[in-house]
Design a protein around this motif. Structure first.
Motif, PDB file in Angstrom:
ATOM      1  N   ALA A  24      29.568  44.903  44.272  1.00 19.66           N
ATOM      2  CA  ALA A  24      30.692  43.968  44.434  1.00 19.66           C
ATOM      3  C   ALA A  24      31.656  44.062  43.258  1.00 19.66           C
ATOM      4  O   ALA A  24      32.879  43.990  43.439  1.00 19.66           O
ATOM      5  CB  ALA A  24      30.164  42.543  44.578  1.00 19.66           C
ATOM      6  N   GLN A  25      31.124  44.239  42.054  1.00 23.76           N
ATOM      7  CA  GLN A  25      31.992  44.371  40.886  1.00 23.76           C
ATOM      8  C   GLN A  25      32.794  45.669  40.928  1.00 23.76           C
ATOM      9  O   GLN A  25      33.975  45.670  40.593  1.00 23.76           O
ATOM     10  CB  GLN A  25      31.178  44.266  39.595  1.00 23.76           C
ATOM     11  CG  GLN A  25      30.683  42.857  39.348  1.00 23.76           C
ATOM     12  CD  GLN A  25      29.901  42.731  38.073  1.00 23.76           C
ATOM     13  OE1 GLN A  25      29.325  43.687  37.558  1.00 23.76           O
ATOM     14  NE2 GLN A  25      29.856  41.528  37.543  1.00 23.76           N
ATOM     15  N   ARG A  26      32.174  46.763  41.356  1.00 24.00           N
ATOM     16  CA  ARG A  26      32.915  48.035  41.495  1.00 24.00           C
ATOM     17  C   ARG A  26      34.055  47.874  42.499  1.00 24.00           C
ATOM     18  O   ARG A  26      35.180  48.315  42.272  1.00 24.00           O
ATOM     19  CB  ARG A  26      31.980  49.153  41.961  1.00 24.00           C
ATOM     20  CG  ARG A  26      31.268  49.858  40.853  1.00 24.00           C
ATOM     21  CD  ARG A  26      30.597  51.139  41.319  1.00 24.00           C
ATOM     22  NE  ARG A  26      29.662  50.938  42.426  1.00 24.00           N
ATOM     23  CZ  ARG A  26      28.385  50.599  42.281  1.00 24.00           C
ATOM     24  NH1 ARG A  26      27.877  50.442  41.076  1.00 24.00           N
ATOM     25  NH2 ARG A  26      27.613  50.431  43.333  1.00 24.00           N
ATOM     26  N   SER A  27      33.757  47.228  43.598  1.00 24.60           N
ATOM     27  CA  SER A  27      34.768  47.016  44.630  1.00 24.60           C
ATOM     28  C   SER A  27      35.916  46.149  44.093  1.00 24.60           C
ATOM     29  O   SER A  27      37.087  46.456  44.316  1.00 24.60           O
ATOM     30  CB  SER A  27      34.122  46.342  45.844  1.00 24.60           C
ATOM     31  OG  SER A  27      35.078  46.079  46.831  1.00 24.60           O
ATOM     32  N   ALA A  28      35.584  45.088  43.398  1.00 18.65           N
ATOM     33  CA  ALA A  28      36.614  44.208  42.836  1.00 18.65           C
ATOM     34  C   ALA A  28      37.485  44.957  41.834  1.00 18.65           C
ATOM     35  O   ALA A  28      38.716  44.828  41.863  1.00 18.65           O
ATOM     36  CB  ALA A  28      35.960  42.993  42.171  1.00 18.65           C
ATOM     37  N   ARG A  29      36.861  45.740  40.964  1.00 12.31           N
ATOM     38  CA  ARG A  29      37.633  46.523  39.983  1.00 12.31           C
ATOM     39  C   ARG A  29      38.583  47.492  40.681  1.00 12.31           C
ATOM     40  O   ARG A  29      39.734  47.633  40.288  1.00 12.31           O
ATOM     41  CB  ARG A  29      36.700  47.304  39.065  1.00 12.31           C
ATOM     42  CG  ARG A  29      36.128  46.504  37.947  1.00 12.31           C
ATOM     43  CD  ARG A  29      35.387  47.402  36.941  1.00 12.31           C
ATOM     44  NE  ARG A  29      34.563  46.580  36.098  1.00 12.31           N
ATOM     45  CZ  ARG A  29      33.266  46.340  36.291  1.00 12.31           C
ATOM     46  NH1 ARG A  29      32.614  46.912  37.284  1.00 12.31           N
ATOM     47  NH2 ARG A  29      32.596  45.555  35.481  1.00 12.31           N
TER      48      ARG A  29
END
Length: 62
Positions: A24-29
């Motif tokens: 989820a953090q990779r996607s948000a970044r």
């Protein structure tokens, strides 16, 4: 019992390196959003903060 919760998430995790958190953090970044680290807290604090459920990827009942 310590758990990890992200600011926008609705799950609690057993580790801040849970694959669902990292994904989820990779996607948000990649979408240009600010990413916040998972917050360590007790399960009681997490449940008092907002509605949360255990993460099916990393949480196992002891």
């Amino acid at each position: 019992m310590q758990v990890y919760v992200t600011r926008r998430g609705d799950r609690y995790h057993s580790t801040p390196e849970c694959p669902r958190i990292l994904s989820a953090q990779r996607s948000a970044r990649s979408q240009g959003y600010e990413v916040h680290p998972p917050l360590p807290m007790s399960l009681a604090e997490a449940e008092a903060w907002k509605p949360v459920q255990p993460c099916p990827a990393c949480w196992t009942e002891a």
